[in-house]
Structures are given as C-alpha cells and as structure tokens.
Design a protein around this motif. Structure first.
Motif, PDB file in Angstrom:
ATOM      1  N   LYS A  95       0.825  -1.220   0.000  1.00 32.26           N
ATOM      2  CA  LYS A  95       0.000   0.000   0.000  1.00 32.26           C
ATOM      3  C   LYS A  95       0.848   1.254   0.000  1.00 32.26           C
ATOM      4  O   LYS A  95       0.426   2.291  -0.489  1.00 32.26           O
ATOM      5  N   SER A  96       2.061   1.162   0.599  1.00 30.07           N
ATOM      6  CA  SER A  96       2.874   2.376   0.667  1.00 30.07           C
ATOM      7  C   SER A  96       4.038   2.338  -0.319  1.00 30.07           C
ATOM      8  O   SER A  96       4.985   3.085  -0.176  1.00 30.07           O
ATOM      9  N   THR A  98       4.912   3.361  -3.716  1.00 30.43           N
ATOM     10  CA  THR A  98       4.416   4.080  -4.886  1.00 30.43           C
ATOM     11  C   THR A  98       5.520   4.642  -5.769  1.00 30.43           C
ATOM     12  O   THR A  98       5.287   4.952  -6.924  1.00 30.43           O
ATOM     13  N   ASP A 102      10.712   3.783  -3.047  1.00 31.03           N
ATOM     14  CA  ASP A 102       9.983   2.887  -2.131  1.00 31.03           C
ATOM     15  C   ASP A 102      10.259   1.445  -2.498  1.00 31.03           C
ATOM     16  O   ASP A 102      10.491   0.602  -1.648  1.00 31.03           O
TER      17      ASP A 102
END
Lengths: 655, 107
Positions: A95-96, A98, A102
C-alpha cells in the motif's frame, strides 16, 4: 497489476496443503529415486565440498529413503501460519510502495536497528542454520571455523563497504560504478554481473528449499519449487524492499528465538555447566566410535582419545591452502553480494548504515555461537550415527535436536517444536530468496531498463511496473533452473557466487570508491574477466566430475570383489550387485572426460579464490592503466568527497 | 540543486581534509588488517600447527576452539572501537571541516 497476483496467492495458500495431502506416497517414491540417483553420482559422501552454505537440505536423504518423523497437522499449520503472516506484511507494504525509491530502497526509511536485523536475516539462511549445525554434529568445531568466516566477513562490510556505499549509491552497484562515467556499457555489465551472481546464489537456495520441503512435508520436489518460487514472485512484485525487509526482520527474530530455546534446552540437560557438557560430548561412546570411523581407524588405537579429537579442529578441513582460498572468498566476497549491498540503501544515512552493520554483527555472532551448541548437542544427544543415517551431510541435525529437546518423536511437545523449527527454516528460505530476487530485478529494471534503454528517463509508475515485471521473470527463471538442477550437486554454487564476487565485483567496487585513476575500462575488464576466470578455474577444479577417476574407483571395487570371489568361492547377493554396478560404472566412465574434456583436475583446490582474486585485481588495474580517461579522473573528486563525507546525500535521497 | 554549486575539487584538495581522510584510512585499514590476519592465522594454524591448537586450556576446551570464540569477541570489539571513534571523532570533524571549506569557498 496487484490484482493479477491475488488469485495466484489464493491458489498457493489453499493449494499447497491440498497437494501435500495426496502426495505422501508419490513423494516417498520420489525421495527414494532422487536419493538413489544422487548417491550414484556422488560417491565422495563424507568428504563433500566444504562450501556447505547451500548444502543444507541440498543433499539427498539417506539411500534407505528414511524420512524425518513429523506430525503433518502441526507442520502444515505452522507453515500456513508463516505464509499468512508474511502475506499480511506484503499486503501492508504494497500500500505504501508508490515510487521507485519505495520499491528498491523502502524509501530510505528503514532505521539502523531494523536494517541490522534484516542483514542478519540475509546472512542466516536455512543453509547456515541447518548446514553448520550438521557439520558440527558430524565433524566438531570445523563447522565453527566456517561460522568464523561469516563474522569476519563483516569486518570488510563494516570498515570498507557500508558507509561509502550508502553515501555514493542510490539503489544498485551500477549506480556507484556509473557515477563517474556515463557509459551505458558499464551499467549493462554491472547489471549482468549482479544478475549472474544472484542467480548462482539463488539457485543454491531454491534447490535446497525444494529438497527440504520434500523431506519435511512430503511435497514433491517440483511442486515445492513452483510453490516457493510463485510465493516469492508475489511477495517481491507486490511488496518490494519494504516487505522483503520486514519478512527478513521477522524471520531473523524467529531464528534467534529458536536458537535461544534450543541452546537453553541443551544447556539445561547438562545442568548449565559448559565444562560438564563438553566432558559428556568427549566421553560419549557414539561420538568416539564415529570419530574412529572418520579417521579410518578400523581398530581403536590404544591410548588415542577419540572423544577429545572430536573437540579439536581439522577433522573436516584438511588443506591449509584450500582454507585460505575459502577464507578469501568470505572476507572479500560477502561484502559485495548485490542483495547485501542493497540493504545499505534502505537506511537514511551513513551513521545508520554503520549502526545496522554493528547490530547485525552482534545478532549473527550470538546466533552462530548458539548454533555451535546445537551442533555439539545434536552429536551428544542424537548421535552422529543417527544423524548421518537420515542425511549424509548432517543437514537434518538441527531439526532432530529440536525434536529431541521437545521430548522426542511422537510426543506433542517434540512434534510441536520440530514443526516450529521447520516452519522457521521455511520462512528463512522465503526471506533469503526474496532478497535475491529483488536484487536481480533491481539490476534489470533500474540499471538495464531505466538507465541503459531509457537513458534515465522513465517516470515513477513505469519504473515500478518494469521492476515488478522483472521480478516476475527472475522468479520464473529461478523456478525453471531450480527444476532443471534438481539432481545437480549445487553445494558449490554459493561458494562459486562468493568467489566470483571476491574476484570481480569486490576489486571493481573498491577501486571505484578509492582510486582516482580508475575508469570504465577497468570496470568492464574487471567484472568480465574476474567472473569468467573464476568460473573457468572452477571448471578445471576437483569440484567437477572426472569420469576416469570414477572408473578408477570402480575398478578398485571390481578387483577387490573379484579377489574375494576367487578366494571365498562365492559372493553374497548384495556384493554381486555392487560388483555388477562397479563393472558398469567402469565401462561407462573409462573413456570419459570431464565437462571441459579433462582426465584429471588442472587446479588442485576446491576453492578458486587464491588464484582468481589476484587475477581479478591485476586485470582491473592493468585495464585501468592502459585506457586512461581524464574526464572520469576529474569526476573522482565529487564521488570521493561524497562517499567519505556523505555531503549532499540528504538532498539526493529526497527525490 | 545545491550540489551543482559545490566545488568538490576544493574540498578534496584541502590540506585539512586530506589529513583527516588519511588518519581515518590508517585507522580503518589497520583494524581490517588486524582482523583479517588473525582469521587467516586460525585457518592455516588449525591444520598446520595441531600441537598448539589442540592444547587443552580449560577442561576439555582446547586452544583452537577458544581461538574461534576469540574471533567473535575480536569482531565485536572492532565494531565497538570503530563506532566510538567515528561517533566521537570522524563524524563531527568531517562535517565541521566540510561546512568550513564550503563557507570559505563561497565567500
């Protein structure tokens, strides 16, 4: 993209145990077949290659087809627990994730302490845990000497590699090498080298994983490889570096916990007295008998303390030059492994990188010392005879001692502890292979695609998409090669990876960071020649199979048995079988040559380091001096100040 | 971008920077050579000097086994020594020096 993988994940989670449930009979046959096939190919048995990193579980089970007595319900539920927990982490991390930063470096947001646990996880593979315990349970402290190589390799990482890499790099080795030259060839060669090294390393882990699953759960080899491979593709593609790091941290914690429980259990059995513990090891009749066998004394020599010999060095390693060669591979090779280097890009600055190395040194050191107790404990309580009956390389020793500490086979606590340790070994495989797949996909996506093909012009979305596709392909290649190499002696692959890194990547990395005159010619020559020479030496080393030697050994058996036949008149059925087999081995092999057409090895040592490392350094230096490049020399000052001071990094990280 | 304005050559050739870097390298390489030497002594000695390495020290424990344990302690000691030295000396001195040189050049 993400949703494409979900059905696959579902199939995996629910499919694996279902397959496992109907497979035991077929698997048992499979195990026996594999065992027979490999046993025939590898007559060396005990004197196997010292590169035991990948040897854990890579060796076949004993020819009798014996299996570890496990409680399937416990084992499968523990495995499922591990899969569910790690899948949860992956979903959370995805989810984190992007941006490219990351994906490759967890946004530089991992703390030094967290990264320390993750590095510990990278080094403590299932092979380290099971392989070293096994080596110690059969050959005493020589296995401990192997552990020393691991902890000493951290000196190079701590003092020379970690901080400059953090300061000068972004996601990959290619970033550091291409800093001074804009040459796309440099990038491409660096990427290929990272992929080659990671695939060697990965293959050792994959084959080991397949054999382990086959032995523990009765899942057929191919199904295990496909299952593990698919799971890892999903993890890496979705979760990137953040998920890989957290899976690594949790697995390292589980492994430490296992080490504490088991070594406490062993010490408790001997009344928490170390001296009493070693006394009982040395006076154990089983161990004394085993050492007598290893030393090939058919009759005990009077006055020789075989128990004490078990506590002395040199029962397994015999050749000091081979030792130095292996030592070189460790001390220079481990520091340049692509998946280890990548770890330093996940922390925000050099100080945190340093902290992470120090933390991992304490964790790994403590774990390896605990493993030494497991090894001696397994020798004392399980006995070397039972350990080598289940697996000649001793790779099941760690699991057998867990079952013993828990109360023995058939008891609830014994089975639970065994299932727990098996599941931890499984988590270890998942985590280590994930790190390797991530490192290779970073080399392909970041170096090859973004910087070579797109010349650095690709938006964040494209970069992540390409990285995910790359991890899918790397994983697929790992599965295919894993299946193809089922019967190959892969024990040497990890040792080979270390030797290649020590002879190719390490010289290039050191010069790139510290030598002003170093240039593209040196990088390309160093990486290519270093890799080719190391593999070349390995091809003419005793690690390969030499048919003439196999034929000579077979002939000895034939002569001995024929002599016995003529003297005693007749042979037993088993002996006749052996004779028949030796005769066919002889006629099959007497005119054969090794893979490269040799009758005998040209290079006498199993580890190529002692020759390939100096060649790697010399070639790199020679090419640099031959093709000077003024522009690259001028760029050195910026790289040099950046890598020593970290100046300008804080700004560079926040893209 | 800030980095474009930095005169890297000026920092790299500043006598104080050169001096600090050399001191740091001497310290690092010294520790590394010490650790590596002791490791190779273990590898070679274990096979070449069995009398020394098999000598019993505590009860059943012999020199070779204790030498292996010592390697772990040595590695940890090097880690601690290096961390302290960096935190107290190298890190603050380096950042001070770089700030100073950058300021000097900008004026």
């Amino acid at each position: 993209m993400r949703y494409m993988f979900l059905p696959l994940l579902m199939v995996l989670i629910f499919g694996a145990p279902a397959l496992a449930a109907d497979a035991p009979v077929k698997a048992a046959e499979g195990v026996a077949n594999v065992a027979a096939a490999v046993a025939a190919k590898a007559p060396s048995g005990v004197a196997a290659a010292p590169q035991l990193q990948a040897a854990a579980a890579a060796k076949p089970p004993a020819p009798a087809g014996k299996k570890m007595q496990t409680n399937r319900a416990f084992t499968i539920s523990m495995f499922l627990l591990i899969i569910v927990a790690t899948a949860g982490i992956v979903v959370w991390a995805s989810k984190s994730t992007t941006t490219a930063s990351d994906y490759y470096a967890a946004g530089g947001g991992i703390s030094g302490m967290q990264n320390g646990w993750a590095i510990a996880g990278d080094f403590l593979s299932a092979a380290t845990f099971l392989g070293i315990t096994g080596l110690m349970s059969l050959f005493g402290p020589d296995g401990f000497m192997y552990s020393v190589g691991i902890i000493i390799s951290f000196l190079t990482i701590l003092l020379i590699i970690a901080e400059p890499c953090r300061n000068a790099g972004k996601y990959t080795l290619g970033d550091i090498l291409a800093f001074r030259s804009s040459s796309r060839v440099v990038r491409a060669v660096a990427a290929l080298s990272a992929v080659v090294v990671s695939i060697f390393y990965l293959l050792g882990q994959m084959v080991g994983a397949g054999k382990l699953m086959q032995l523990l759960l009765g899942i057929p080899y191919k199904v295990s490889i496909i299952g593990v491979g698919a799971l890892i593709i999903v993890y890496v593609a979705l979760g990137g570096m953040k998920a890989t790091t957290w899976v690594q941290i949790i697995k390292a914690a589980l492994l430490m916990f296992t080490g504490v429980i088991l070594s406490a259990g062993i010490l408790w059995k001997s009344g928490f007295s170390l001296l009493a513990f070693f006394d009982s090891v040395a006076t154990s009749p089983g161990i004394q008998d085993h050492v007598r066998g290893v030393m090939k004394h058919p009759v005990a020599q009077p006055g020789f303390d075989y128990g004490q010999r078990f506590l002395e060095l040199g029962l397994f390693f015999k050749n000091p030059l081979d030792q130095v060669s292996l030592g070189l591979a460790w001390i220079l090779g481990a520091a340049g492994l692509p998946h280890v280097m990548m770890r330093f890009f996940t922390v925000p600055n050099a100080k945190e990188a340093r902290k992470s190395v120090v933390a991992s040194m304490f964790l790994i050191g403590l774990f390896l010392i605990m493993v030494s107790f497991l090894g001696f404990g397994a020798a004392l309580y399980v006995t070397p005879q039972k350990i080598s009956a289940l697996d000649k390389g001793g790779n099941m020793a760690g699991l057998m001692i867990a079952q013993y500490i828990g109360g023995g086979a058939g008891t609830v606590t014994g089975d639970l502890l065994l299932a727990f340790v098996c599941a931890v070994a499984f988590a270890t495989i998942l985590a280590v292979v994930s790190g390797l797949v991530l490192a290779s996909s970073a080399a392909i996506a970041h170096d090859l695609y973004v910087n070579v093909i797109k010349k650095g012009k690709a938006d964040q979305g494209t970069q992540i998409r390409v990285a995910r596709v790359a991890s899918f392909f790397v994983g697929a290649i790992a599965i295919v090669l894993g299946i193809a190499c089922e019967n190959l002696n892969i024990a040497q692959l990890v040792g080979l990876a270390l030797a290649v890194v020590a002879s190719a990547n390490f010289p290039v990395l050191i010069f790139a960071l510290f030598w002003k005159r170093f240039n593209s010619a040196g990088i390309i020559a160093g990486l290519v020649v270093g890799t080719v020479v190391t593999i070349g030496i390995l091809m003419v080393s005793p690690n390969m199979t030499y048919p003439k030697k196999v034929a000579a050994d077979a002939q000895k058996i034939v002569l001995a048995l024929e002599k016995k036949q003529s003297e005693a008149g007749a042979l037993s059925a088993a002996e006749l079988n052996t004779l028949e087999k030796a005769r066919s081995d002889y006629s099959l092999n007497k005119d054969g040559t090794s893979l490269v057409g040799l009758d005998a090895p040209l290079f006498p040592l199993k580890n190529p380091g002692i020759l390939s490392v100096p060649i790697g350094f010399l070639v790199t230096i020679a090419a640099t001096l031959l093709f000077g490049n003024r522009r690259e020399e001028e760029m050195f000052e910026e790289l040099f100040v950046r890598q020593t001071t970290g100046y300008g990094v804080a700004k560079a990280v926040k893209h | 971008m800030v980095e474009k304005e930095i005169d890297w050559a000026a920092i790299a050739s500043h006598p104080k920077f050169v001096e600090l870097h050399q001191a740091k390298m001497r310290f690092l390489v010294g520790l590394w050579v010490f650790g590596a030497t002791s490791y190779f002594l273990l590898l070679v000695g274990a096979i070449s000097f069995p009398d020394l390495f098999n000598a019993r020290i505590f009860g059943r424990l012999n020199f070779g086994y204790l030498f292996c344990l010592f390697q772990f302690v040595l590695a940890w000691a090097i880690a601690i020594v290096y961390t302290r030295k960096s935190n107290r000396e190298f890190d603050p001195l380096t950042s001070e020096l770089v700030e100073m040189i950058v300021k000097e050049k900008c004026q």
